[in-house]
Design a protein around this motif. Structure first.
Motif, PDB file in Angstrom:
ATOM      1  N   ARG A 292       0.846  -1.182   0.000  1.00  0.00           N
ATOM      2  CA  ARG A 292       0.000   0.000   0.000  1.00  0.00           C
ATOM      3  C   ARG A 292       0.875   1.223   0.000  1.00  0.00           C
TER       4      ARG A 292
ATOM      5  N   THR B 119       0.930   5.587   0.305  1.00  0.00           N
ATOM      6  CA  THR B 119       0.196   6.780   0.674  1.00  0.00           C
ATOM      7  C   THR B 119       1.171   7.926   0.700  1.00  0.00           C
TER       8      THR B 119
ATOM      9  N   THR C 199      -6.340  -3.435   4.429  1.00  0.00           N
ATOM     10  CA  THR C 199      -7.632  -2.947   4.909  1.00  0.00           C
ATOM     11  C   THR C 199      -7.765  -3.157   6.407  1.00  0.00           C
TER      12      THR C 199
ATOM     13  N   GLN D 232      -5.636  -0.658   8.251  1.00  0.00           N
ATOM     14  CA  GLN D 232      -6.244   0.662   8.256  1.00  0.00           C
ATOM     15  C   GLN D 232      -7.340   0.758   9.309  1.00  0.00           C
ATOM     16  N   GLN D 233      -8.102  -0.296   9.472  1.00  0.00           N
ATOM     17  CA  GLN D 233      -9.122  -0.320  10.529  1.00  0.00           C
ATOM     18  C   GLN D 233      -8.461  -0.203  11.900  1.00  0.00           C
TER      19      GLN D 233
ATOM     20  N   ARG E  82      -5.577   1.286  12.511  1.00  0.00           N
ATOM     21  CA  ARG E  82      -5.125   2.675  12.615  1.00  0.00           C
ATOM     22  C   ARG E  82      -6.264   3.566  13.125  1.00  0.00           C
ATOM     23  N   GLU E  83      -7.422   3.432  12.515  1.00  0.00           N
ATOM     24  CA  GLU E  83      -8.547   4.290  12.865  1.00  0.00           C
ATOM     25  C   GLU E  83      -8.998   4.051  14.300  1.00  0.00           C
TER      26      GLU E  83
ATOM     27  N   TYR F  32       3.660   2.744  12.406  1.00  0.00           N
ATOM     28  CA  TYR F  32       2.793   3.803  12.913  1.00  0.00           C
ATOM     29  C   TYR F  32       3.593   4.908  13.598  1.00  0.00           C
TER      30      TYR F  32
END
Length: 517
Positions: free
Chosen positions: A2, A4, A281, A284-285, A287-288, A464
């Motif tokens: 991924r 970004t 995915t 990312q969940q 992370r949130e 992170y």
């Protein structure tokens, strides 16, 4: 994999910090003789010696002739006194260096490590071919032509830090002169400038490439070189830890830094219920959740209600595969060693720290933390053996010095963690954050580009933490677009996964071609 950009990350609250592999200091032997050399002792010379061979490597289907050179550069203090001899292995395309071809300086971390890991495992023309995440056999082993070398894009210079590899202090200069954040950066700055001078590379596009603690070095070094008159085209950060300040005990950032990597590790080992097919995915969940509900819960400290604490523990369990009760017993703050021991405890296995894909076996399954790090122990023998054989026997560099895997092996290793960052009027940082230095370098040189390479399964320098650091560099939009982050299904040494290595190579090649123009 991924990708970004920093702009996309700037909207997310990312708190946390990285941990980094640190070996134990070896005590000095009792009755050890003073550093001053007596007759018969082996000591480094201020003379800059080299040995070289020529070879060919396949690059994009074509044979590329290159020269491999092992040698030393002598660094001097401001009075001209020689203080140190730094060892390097350089790979230059063609029969002689092109003064306008890109050149990249690569180094590992520690602090204390030699550059053998990057040299023998990543982008050089020869490498130890990686395989499955398991302990490598003790021998026989050999180097192979590296299909993912970077010689098609840049000449490469792998540098050993002071007192590691064949690098040594000179004369009466004690090794501790170089043991510190700023002292080490100064030595690398002088060594790189010396190499550039004697090899006529001042007109070349120039890059630095740091791994682990080497990324902290790279942040300060980029600004130091620029202030010395050497503007860089780019900085590559592999498995980053640029900010130690947020790792201090008593703060919650480190638990948040680790949490998305805990989730990735649980996903890899099939400890996640209703496991989604896509790792990115799921991460990312995580992370949130980390930047939202988990951060809010930790911020409340002991004032959090029992109901909220239980609800957060249940959600943490969903991401990590740990039991809610274990998480509650740890007050929502699961230390790294405890996670590594607990995740596969029912199988009497532990997971690695540098690379959590690796599984280890302790003497018993009842301890609080693993006995060691299987992901580190699995590769040390082949790498340590091959770098010596390759430098001495293949390239033909002869010396009576011992090749040290780490400066820590010499004993008496104490690191000065203070750092005088630019613009810090209150004095030196007691715990360094060189993202401050890199930010200044990027603002003063708006053409400087940064590529950060991250492994999902790296629990030594979790991705992170790097995301937090770069999103707090306070860059303007024009500079933010010069920072790119990429992610791979591997650990601290991303190149140990052949699939990840191929993708990473392609990403780095693309980045070079967009940067060295």
């Amino acid at each position: 994999m991924r990708r970004t950009t920093l702009t996309a990350l700037a909207t997310i609250l990312m708190l946390g910090a990285s941990t980094v592999a640190v070996a134990q200091d070896k005590p000095e032997a009792k009755g050890e003789k003073p550093a001053a050399a007596s007759e018969g002792w082996v000591k480094a010379s201020a003379e800059e010696r080299t040995a070289s061979i020529t070879n060919t490597i396949n690059v994009a289907g074509k044979a590329l002739r290159y020269k491999a050179t092992a040698g030393t550069v002598t660094i001097r203090n401001d009075d001209g006194k020689p203080t140190g001899s730094l060892f390097y292995v350089a790979y230059t395309a063609g029969d002689k260096p092109d003064p306008k071809r890109p050149v990249t300086f690569l180094f590992n971390g520690g602090p204390g490590s030699s550059s053998l890991w990057l040299h023998m495992g990543s982008f050089g023309p020869q490498w130890i071919k990686p395989g499955e995440p398991e302990v490598m056999k003790p021998g026989p082993f050999s180097l192979e032509a590296n299909p993912y070398n970077l010689l098609g894009e840049s000449d490469l210079v792998f540098i050993d830090m002071m007192n590691a590899g064949y690098s040594r202090p000179l004369g009466d200069t004690p090794a501790k002169t170089f043991y510190g954040v700023d002292q080490d950066v100064d030595a690398f700055s002088r060594a790189i400038q010396r190499y550039v001078t004697i090899n006529n590379r001042w007109a070349s596009p120039k890059f630095i490439f740091g791994e682990s603690y080497g990324t902290l070095r790279a942040g300060a070094l980029a600004n130091e070189l620029q202030e010395s008159g050497m503007a860089l085209n780019g900085v590559i950060l592999l498995s980053s830890i640029m900010n130690y300040g947020v790792r201090q005990p008593g703060y919650d950032q480190n638990y948040m830094t680790l949490f998305p990597t805990y989730a990735a590790t649980a996903w890899y080992h099939n400890r996640v219920q209703d496991r989604p097919a896509d790792l990115a995915t799921f991460v990312q969940q995580a992370r949130e959740f980390t930047s939202g509900r988990y951060a809010a819960a930790l911020a409340k400290g002991d004032t959090i209600s029992a109901e909220e604490k239980s609800a957060v523990a249940n959600e943490m369990a969903r991401f990590t595969g740990l039991s809610p009760q274990f998480i509650l017993n740890n007050n929502l703050r699961v230390e790294l060693g405890r996670f590594r021991k607990e995740l596969l405890r029912d199988q009497r296995l532990t997971v690695g720290r540098l690379d959590s894909r690796y599984r280890g076996v302790d003497a018993d399954a009842g301890g609080a933390s693993p006995e060691g790090d299987i992901s580190n122990d699995a590769i040390t023998g082949p790498y340590g053996g091959m770098v010596r054989d390759y430098v001495n026997n293949t390239i033909g560099y002869k010396t009576d010095l011992d090749y040290r895997l780490s400066a820590r092996d010499a004993g008496g290793f104490e690191w000065d963690w203070r750092h005088r960052a630019p613009g810090q009027g209150f004095g030196a940082q007691t715990t360094p954050n060189t993202a401050v230095d890199l930010s200044l370098a990027m603002r003063n040189n708006p053409h400087l580009k940064v590529l950060a390479l991250n492994g999902y399964y790296d629990m030594a320098t979790p991705f992170y933490g790097l995301e937090f650091d770069v999103s707090h560099m306070m860059l303007e939009p024009a500079q933010r677009k010069n920072v790119e982050l990429t992610y791979y299904p591997s650990g601290h040494m991303i190149y140990l996964n052949p699939e990840a290595m191929k993708t990473m190579h392609d990403d780095v090649v693309r980045w070079y071609r967009s940067t060295a123009r």
